[in-house]
Design a protein around this motif. Structure first.
Motif, PDB file in Angstrom:
ATOM      1  N   GLN A 121       1.011  -1.233  -0.055  1.00 28.99           N
ATOM      2  CA  GLN A 121      -0.010   0.039  -0.064  1.00 28.99           C
ATOM      3  C   GLN A 121       0.777   1.293  -0.044  1.00 28.99           C
ATOM      4  OE1 GLN A 121      -3.174  -1.070  -0.845  1.00 28.99           O
ATOM      5  NE2 GLN A 121      -2.204  -3.018  -0.262  1.00 28.99           N
ATOM      6  N   THR A 122       2.163   1.122   0.533  1.00 24.88           N
ATOM      7  CA  THR A 122       2.858   2.455   0.541  1.00 24.88           C
ATOM      8  C   THR A 122       3.190   2.930  -0.887  1.00 24.88           C
ATOM      9  OG1 THR A 122       4.926   1.015   0.620  1.00 24.88           O
ATOM     10  CG2 THR A 122       3.857   1.865   2.707  1.00 24.88           C
TER      11      THR A 122
ATOM     12  N   GLY B 154      -7.206   4.152  -3.462  1.00 27.95           N
ATOM     13  CA  GLY B 154      -7.371   2.811  -3.024  1.00 27.95           C
ATOM     14  C   GLY B 154      -6.628   1.999  -2.674  1.00 27.95           C
ATOM     15  N   GLY B 155      -5.304   2.218  -2.996  1.00 28.80           N
ATOM     16  CA  GLY B 155      -4.260   1.111  -2.941  1.00 28.80           C
ATOM     17  C   GLY B 155      -4.114   0.255  -3.832  1.00 28.80           C
ATOM     18  N   SER B 156      -3.809  -1.016  -3.698  1.00 32.85           N
ATOM     19  CA  SER B 156      -3.598  -2.003  -4.500  1.00 32.85           C
ATOM     20  C   SER B 156      -5.049  -2.473  -5.079  1.00 32.85           C
ATOM     21  CB  SER B 156      -3.135  -3.158  -3.876  1.00 32.85           C
ATOM     22  OG  SER B 156      -3.817  -3.819  -2.633  1.00 32.85           O
ATOM     23  N   MET B 157      -6.091  -2.054  -4.230  1.00 32.23           N
ATOM     24  CA  MET B 157      -7.499  -2.431  -4.767  1.00 32.23           C
ATOM     25  C   MET B 157      -7.992  -1.450  -5.750  1.00 32.23           C
ATOM     26  SD  MET B 157      -8.871  -3.389  -1.015  1.00 32.23           S
ATOM     27  CE  MET B 157      -7.651  -2.374  -0.321  1.00 32.23           C
TER      28      MET B 157
ATOM     29  N   PHE C 215       1.308   5.918   7.025  1.00 33.64           N
ATOM     30  CA  PHE C 215       1.672   7.162   6.152  1.00 33.64           C
ATOM     31  C   PHE C 215       0.478   7.280   5.136  1.00 33.64           C
ATOM     32  CE2 PHE C 215       4.598   5.438   3.547  1.00 33.64           C
ATOM     33  CZ  PHE C 215       4.301   5.929   2.439  1.00 33.64           C
ATOM     34  N   PRO C 216       0.396   6.108   4.443  1.00 33.96           N
ATOM     35  CA  PRO C 216      -0.549   6.285   3.177  1.00 33.96           C
ATOM     36  C   PRO C 216      -2.066   6.670   3.344  1.00 33.96           C
ATOM     37  CG  PRO C 216       0.612   3.918   3.024  1.00 33.96           C
ATOM     38  CD  PRO C 216       1.093   4.768   4.433  1.00 33.96           C
ATOM     39  N   THR C 217      -2.430   6.557   4.676  1.00 35.47           N
ATOM     40  CA  THR C 217      -3.684   6.879   5.279  1.00 35.47           C
ATOM     41  C   THR C 217      -3.883   8.454   5.212  1.00 35.47           C
ATOM     42  OG1 THR C 217      -3.198   6.876   7.622  1.00 35.47           O
ATOM     43  CG2 THR C 217      -3.993   4.914   6.511  1.00 35.47           C
TER      44      THR C 217
END
Length: 431
Positions: A130-131, A148-151, A195-197
């Protein structure tokens, strides 16, 4: 001869990771795959269905599954829905139906330790992934639903929630009560991976951030006094986190955290006007194509449930039947969903999703499912804290979004819960 455990977990984790990564791969790396999304999701659902039915050994899980089948069929029959709509709509419930039996089955098997080691490693990989993905999306699209990251697009709320609970779970396995700040420093990598949040505009993350650090304290009366003493420090930390969020997303305090901004976010600037517009579309005064998507805010949708169910043959008790939130791509919408599309679209609180389709009895089924899986005590040092964190997440999901429709989300949440208290002294499940 293939080992049955490898076949079972290979199918489970294979479908699990396909759903967790297909969005990013297809949207960012291989766009020609985008039209295959529906087929890929259908195949993954088929895998979870087969594994889930095979794993239905526990009486509690059998009751949950059987009562859902009865309730779903009765509700859909009353609303004159065909088998295709019922089966397609049931897919949205696979996470709530099968994630618990599958995880319980593996945690009670003689391969328990092997499964835990594997799943924990994969959760760690998910955090690392996700980072990269969320950072990529932030620089390409800016903060928003694309984070949405990897999704992929539209999964910003889910990825934020999963990052917090996975980080907390993995940290809890290394946490030793003692010097709070020393323990945080020793496990700083898990905090860093939050931190990605801050890159995808998910405001609910601030509640998770506060809960994350508070729940690293013992749940006991003297903790209350520690929290009271720490209030000034907590305020400073939240201000710093808020400033970082506003700086990264390029917003002002008034546009995000003011009372009016919160009201607009949850209820809308003028909910009555939105509802009137939606009713005008429903009555044929306006065409949806001319107006565009009418996104009724979350709380306004909840308020409108009684009115919407007056139009359902199942009424408030049984709802409008399964499949009201599916269709529109391969399959057509149900007549009810087509009529009420202005209300059913956009952000969907999970309790709204349940009650519209299965009525008040559906809500009772949901709460029975959650309470019976969450009530047993966990012997883990931070087991109670993890459970409180998950309770917070589930409570917010009821009114915030429909993350529980996504099978990997359910698998991760319920694995973390079941890990702490599945009795390994019970008779091992045979794979």
């Amino acid at each position: 001869m293939l080992e049955k455990y490898k076949v079972f977990t290979g199918l489970f984790f294979g479908a699990f990771w396909v759903l967790l990564t297909f969005g990013f791969i297809s949207e960012e790396l291989m766009p020609p795959l985008i039209p295959l999304r529906s087929v890929v999701m259908l195949l993954c659902d088929a895998v979870f269905l087969i594994l889930g039915l095979y794993s239905l050994r526990d009486r509690r899980d059998q009751i949950v599954f059987g009562s859902f089948v009865v309730l779903g069929c009765v509700s859909s029959y009353l609303n004159n829905l065909g088998v295709v709509f019922i089966v397609n709509g049931a897919r949205d419930f696979f996470g709530m139906l099968f994630a618990i039996p599958i995880c319980r089955f593996l945690l009670k098997s003689r391969f328990r330790d092997r499964f835990i080691e594997s799943f924990d490693k994969q959760l760690w990989i998910f955090l690392i992934l996700q980072t990269f993905c969320v950072t990529w999306q932030f620089f390409r699209y800016g903060p928003g639903d694309h984070g949405g990251g990897s999704m992929g697009n539209g999964f910003s709320g889910i990825v934020t929630t999963l990052i917090y609970i996975i980080s907390f779970y993995l940290l809890s396995k290394k946490w030793n009560y003692g010097n709070y700040w020393m323990e945080l420093w020793k496990n700083k990598v898990y905090v860093f991976l939050l931190f990605p949040t801050f890159l995808n505009e998910t405001k609910i993350g601030f509640l998770f951030l506060l809960a994350y650090f508070l729940l690293l304290l013992r749940v006991e009366w003297k903790t209350v006094f520690k929290v009271l003493i720490s209030i000034p420090l907590i305020i400073v930390a939240m201000i710093v986190a808020g400033y970082a969020y506003l700086t990264v997303t390029g917003q002002t305090f008034e546009s995000v955290f003011s009372q009016s901004a919160m009201d607009d976010y949850m209820v809308g600037e003028d909910p009555e006007e939105l509802v009137e517009l939606g009713m005008a579309i429903q009555d044929g005064i306006y065409e949806r194509e001319d107006i565009g998507q009418v996104d009724i805010p979350r709380f306004s949708k909840l308020i409108f449930i009684p009115e919407a169910l007056k139009d359902a043959a199942g009424g408030s008790l049984f709802g409008a039947g399964l499949g009201q939130f599916k269709g529109g791509t391969t399959l057509s919408l149900t007549p009810y969903a087509d009529t009420w599309a202005w209300l059913l679209g956009g952000s969907v609180p999970y309790i709204f999703f349940i009650v519209i389709q299965l009525g008040v009895l559906g809500a009772a089924w949901l709460f029975y499912n959650l309470f019976t899986v969450m009530l047993p005590q966990s012997p883990m040092p931070l087991g109670r804290n993890i459970k409180i964190f998950v309770w917070l997440i589930l409570a917010l999901m009821m009114f915030y979004n429909d993350s529980l429709r996504f099978f990997p989300f359910c698998a991760i949440i319920f694995y973390i819960i079941l890990f702490g208290y599945v009795n390994v002294t019970e008779k091992h499940a045979k794979i």
